[in-house]
Design a protein around this motif. Sequence first.
Motif, PDB file in Angstrom:
ATOM      1  N   GLN A  88      32.740  44.684  54.636  1.00  0.00           N
ATOM      2  CA  GLN A  88      33.246  43.446  54.047  1.00  0.00           C
ATOM      3  C   GLN A  88      34.741  43.457  53.821  1.00  0.00           C
ATOM      4  OE1 GLN A  88      30.925  42.583  50.558  1.00  0.00           O
ATOM      5  NE2 GLN A  88      29.070  42.214  51.731  1.00  0.00           N
ATOM      6  N   GLY A  89      35.300  44.615  53.568  1.00  0.00           N
ATOM      7  CA  GLY A  89      36.731  44.694  53.309  1.00  0.00           C
ATOM      8  C   GLY A  89      37.526  44.969  54.566  1.00  0.00           C
ATOM      9  N   VAL A  90      37.354  46.155  55.107  1.00  0.00           N
ATOM     10  CA  VAL A  90      38.153  46.602  56.251  1.00  0.00           C
ATOM     11  C   VAL A  90      37.880  45.745  57.486  1.00  0.00           C
ATOM     12  CG1 VAL A  90      38.625  48.542  57.788  1.00  0.00           C
ATOM     13  CG2 VAL A  90      38.277  48.948  55.338  1.00  0.00           C
ATOM     14  N   GLU A  91      36.602  45.557  57.820  1.00  0.00           N
ATOM     15  CA  GLU A  91      36.265  44.785  59.017  1.00  0.00           C
ATOM     16  C   GLU A  91      36.793  43.353  58.927  1.00  0.00           C
ATOM     17  OE1 GLU A  91      32.206  43.076  60.783  1.00  0.00           O
ATOM     18  OE2 GLU A  91      32.364  45.261  60.996  1.00  0.00           O
ATOM     19  N   ASN A  92      36.596  42.706  57.797  1.00  0.00           N
ATOM     20  CA  ASN A  92      37.076  41.328  57.650  1.00  0.00           C
ATOM     21  C   ASN A  92      38.593  41.240  57.777  1.00  0.00           C
ATOM     22  OD1 ASN A  92      34.488  40.347  57.341  1.00  0.00           O
ATOM     23  ND2 ASN A  92      34.584  40.264  55.112  1.00  0.00           N
ATOM     24  N   LEU A  93      39.305  42.184  57.178  1.00  0.00           N
ATOM     25  CA  LEU A  93      40.767  42.172  57.252  1.00  0.00           C
ATOM     26  C   LEU A  93      41.238  42.392  58.693  1.00  0.00           C
ATOM     27  CD1 LEU A  93      43.333  42.850  54.889  1.00  0.00           C
ATOM     28  CD2 LEU A  93      43.474  44.514  56.711  1.00  0.00           C
ATOM     29  N   LEU A  94      40.663  43.384  59.363  1.00  0.00           N
ATOM     30  CA  LEU A  94      41.071  43.651  60.751  1.00  0.00           C
ATOM     31  C   LEU A  94      40.750  42.474  61.666  1.00  0.00           C
ATOM     32  CD1 LEU A  94      40.089  47.427  61.148  1.00  0.00           C
ATOM     33  CD2 LEU A  94      42.389  46.466  60.940  1.00  0.00           C
ATOM     34  N   LYS A  95      39.571  41.881  61.510  1.00  0.00           N
ATOM     35  CA  LYS A  95      39.193  40.731  62.340  1.00  0.00           C
ATOM     36  C   LYS A  95      40.105  39.526  62.082  1.00  0.00           C
ATOM     37  CE  LYS A  95      34.236  41.356  63.128  1.00  0.00           C
ATOM     38  NZ  LYS A  95      32.901  40.819  62.778  1.00  0.00           N
ATOM     39  N   TYR A  96      40.522  39.357  60.840  1.00  0.00           N
ATOM     40  CA  TYR A  96      41.395  38.242  60.483  1.00  0.00           C
ATOM     41  C   TYR A  96      42.717  38.331  61.232  1.00  0.00           C
ATOM     42  CZ  TYR A  96      44.366  35.185  57.690  1.00  0.00           C
ATOM     43  OH  TYR A  96      45.251  34.204  57.284  1.00  0.00           O
TER      44      TYR A  96
END
Length: 184
Positions: A165-173
Motif C-alpha cells: 500500500q505504501g511503496v507500491e502505490n508511491l512507485l506506481k504513481y
Amino acid sequence: MFIETELTPNPETQKFLPGQAVLPTGSMTFETDEEAAVSPLATALLAVEGVKSIFLGADFIAVTKEEAEDWIDLKPLVLSSIMQFFTTGQPVIEGSIEVAGGMEDNPEDAEIILQIKDLLDQKIRPAVAQDGGDILYHGFQEGVVYLKMQGACSGCPSATITLKQGVENLLKYYIPEIVDVQAI
C-alpha cells in the motif's frame, strides 16, 4: 554516553540510537556469528542470550529478539553491550565487505531503474529507517520491482501492508511502467 531507544512496528525489534554514526553508508544485517565476524559490535550483540539478529543503519542499531524473550529483561543487556562497544573506540566494521548483487537489469530499463532508485533513496528509505529498517533495490523485470526489506521491517507484521500500500502505490504513481512490487 546516552543511548536513546525507540519502539518499532515490529514488537520483536527495538531501535537503539547511540548518538553517533554507526555506518557511514548503507546498512547491514547480521543473523549468525559467521556473518557478524566483520563487525565487533554485531558480534557483541549476538552474544547476548535472546538476541536473534542485528541490523546496522547510518545512525541506529535495530536489535531483534527471540520471540520467547522479554524486552524488560533483554534491553539492559543490549544497552550495556552497545555502551561497552562504543567506549572501546573500535570500528563498527573491520576489513572490506562483499556486497551481494541483485538481478541483472535490462539496459533498456536504465531510465526507469534510475527513477526507482531515486524514489527509494529520497522518499522511501528515510521513512523506513525511522522504523528501524531499510529497503533495498534488488531488480526490475517486466514491470515488477523486486525489493528486500531489512531490519525491523523484515518479519514485521505490517511489512506487507507497507510494501503493497505504501511503496507500491508511491512507485506506481511516479512511474507508470511499474505494474507490481514484490519482496524477496
